[in-house]
Design an enzyme around this catalytic site. Structure first.
Site, PDB file in Angstrom:
ATOM      1  N   GLU A  18       0.820  -1.208   0.000  1.00 49.80           N
ATOM      2  CA  GLU A  18       0.000   0.000   0.000  1.00 49.80           C
ATOM      3  C   GLU A  18       0.854   1.257   0.000  1.00 49.80           C
ATOM      4  OE1 GLU A  18      -2.746  -0.246   3.220  1.00 49.80           O
ATOM      5  OE2 GLU A  18      -3.912  -1.880   2.327  1.00 49.80           O
ATOM      6  N   HIS A  24      -9.989   1.978   0.702  1.00 51.08           N
ATOM      7  CA  HIS A  24     -10.454   1.129   1.797  1.00 51.08           C
ATOM      8  C   HIS A  24     -11.975   1.035   1.851  1.00 51.08           C
ATOM      9  CE1 HIS A  24      -6.305   1.733   3.084  1.00 51.08           C
ATOM     10  NE2 HIS A  24      -6.468   0.731   3.919  1.00 51.08           N
TER      11      HIS A  24
END
Length: 307
Positions: free
Chosen positions: A144, A177
């Site tokens: 990420e 997310h």
């Protein structure tokens, strides 16, 4: 409309779309397998490990494609892949984040968790073979941060100033997310509750994303954001409700330490984000300046002549 003004607007839009596309590709790679199991199922985790492994190769190539003709600086420097200042970057980022979590760290100590059990060789070995632990504390932070910081920030810097980039970059990270909204509903969580949880997660991941982007730009190294991400994943969002369950004076001490940690963090971040500490000689505005020069001098020739 003025040609330069039109070019700047097109440059901003193009830059945002490039970052958005990379974010969509990252999230989509996690769902390409169409698994019927939950995100914590071993089969799902292993498949997603393959997805993020692909992204670790694809993301830098994607960034290189869009910035290779705009700067002569080696791509690895823009991606924060360098040895200069790596240890200082890792240490300062971890210490600074620990100071921010001073209250929650003391909360763990108050719960009588023995440190020797946490750092024991047996405990470390068991964690290294646990897929969920590997995902949360190794694979996710590395993949990420590399995609949403090291690869997206250089794209943003083509059109935006560093400070503006710090606040734009985490929006892509927070939005990425939001896919967990669907996963929560699949797990049986009511739609509204899942949505509220996802909105809350979007908020604090966006705030962390801004902090992580600041670490990346100031240190010039991707290791700093990775270390901060690992630590934040380990600590989770501070549970202040648990602090209120303690009797006095522990409750007051924990709340005061949380406030002290936040104040110290606000003071120290000004000094710990000095690029000179990390041997960071990158002029992040160079990419923006280069884009501006190309915009004013070559835009008409490069685009309108072809039309």
């Amino acid at each position: 409309m003025n040609i330069d003004k039109l070019n700047y607007q097109c440059s901003y839009i193009k830059c945002i779309l490039e970052c958005l596309l990379l974010s969509v590709i990252y999230v989509s790679s996690l769902y390409v397998w169409n698994s019927q199991h939950s995100r914590d199922h071993p089969s799902t985790i292993k498949k997603r490990f393959l997805s993020v492994s692909f992204m670790l190769i694809f993301s830098p190539l994607y960034t290189w494609y869009f910035i290779s003709d705009k700067t002569k600086v080696p791509i690895r420097y823009w991606l924060g892949l360098k040895w200069d200042g790596i240890f200082m970057s890792a240490a300062s980022s971890l210490i600074l984040t620990c100071i921010l979590f001073m209250g929650p760290i003391c909360l763990i100590c108050c719960k009588n968790i023995q440190l020797k059990n946490i750092i024991s060789i047996e405990n470390i070995k068991s964690k290294l073979t646990e897929l969920i632990w590997l995902r949360n504390y190794v694979v996710a932070p590395i993949s990420e941060e590399f995609t949403f910081r090291a690869c997206i920030i250089p794209l943003l810097l083509q059109s935006f100033q560093p400070m503006t980039t710090i606040f734009i970059c985490p929006i892509f990270f927070g939005a990425a997310h939001f896919n967990q909204w669907i996963e929560r509903m699949r797990a049986g969580v009511p739609c509204l509750d899942a949505f509220i949880m996802s909105v809350f997660q979007f908020m604090y991941t966006t705030i962390f994303g801004a902090y992580s982007a600041l670490l990346f730009i100031s240190t010039g190294n991707v290791i700093g954001p990775i270390m901060a991400h690992k630590f934040c994943n380990h600590m989770g969002f501070p549970d202040f409700r648990e602090m209120f369950q303690f009797q006095e004076p522990k409750r007051t001490c924990l709340l005061v330490l949380s406030l002290v940690g936040l104040i110290l963090w606000c003071i120290l971040i000004k000094y710990t984000t000095d690029p000179r500490i990390y041997s960071n000689q990158m002029d992040w505005t160079e990419m923006n300046q280069c884009n501006t020069i190309n915009s004013s001098n070559n835009f008409e020739q490069k685009y309108f002549v072809k039309l």
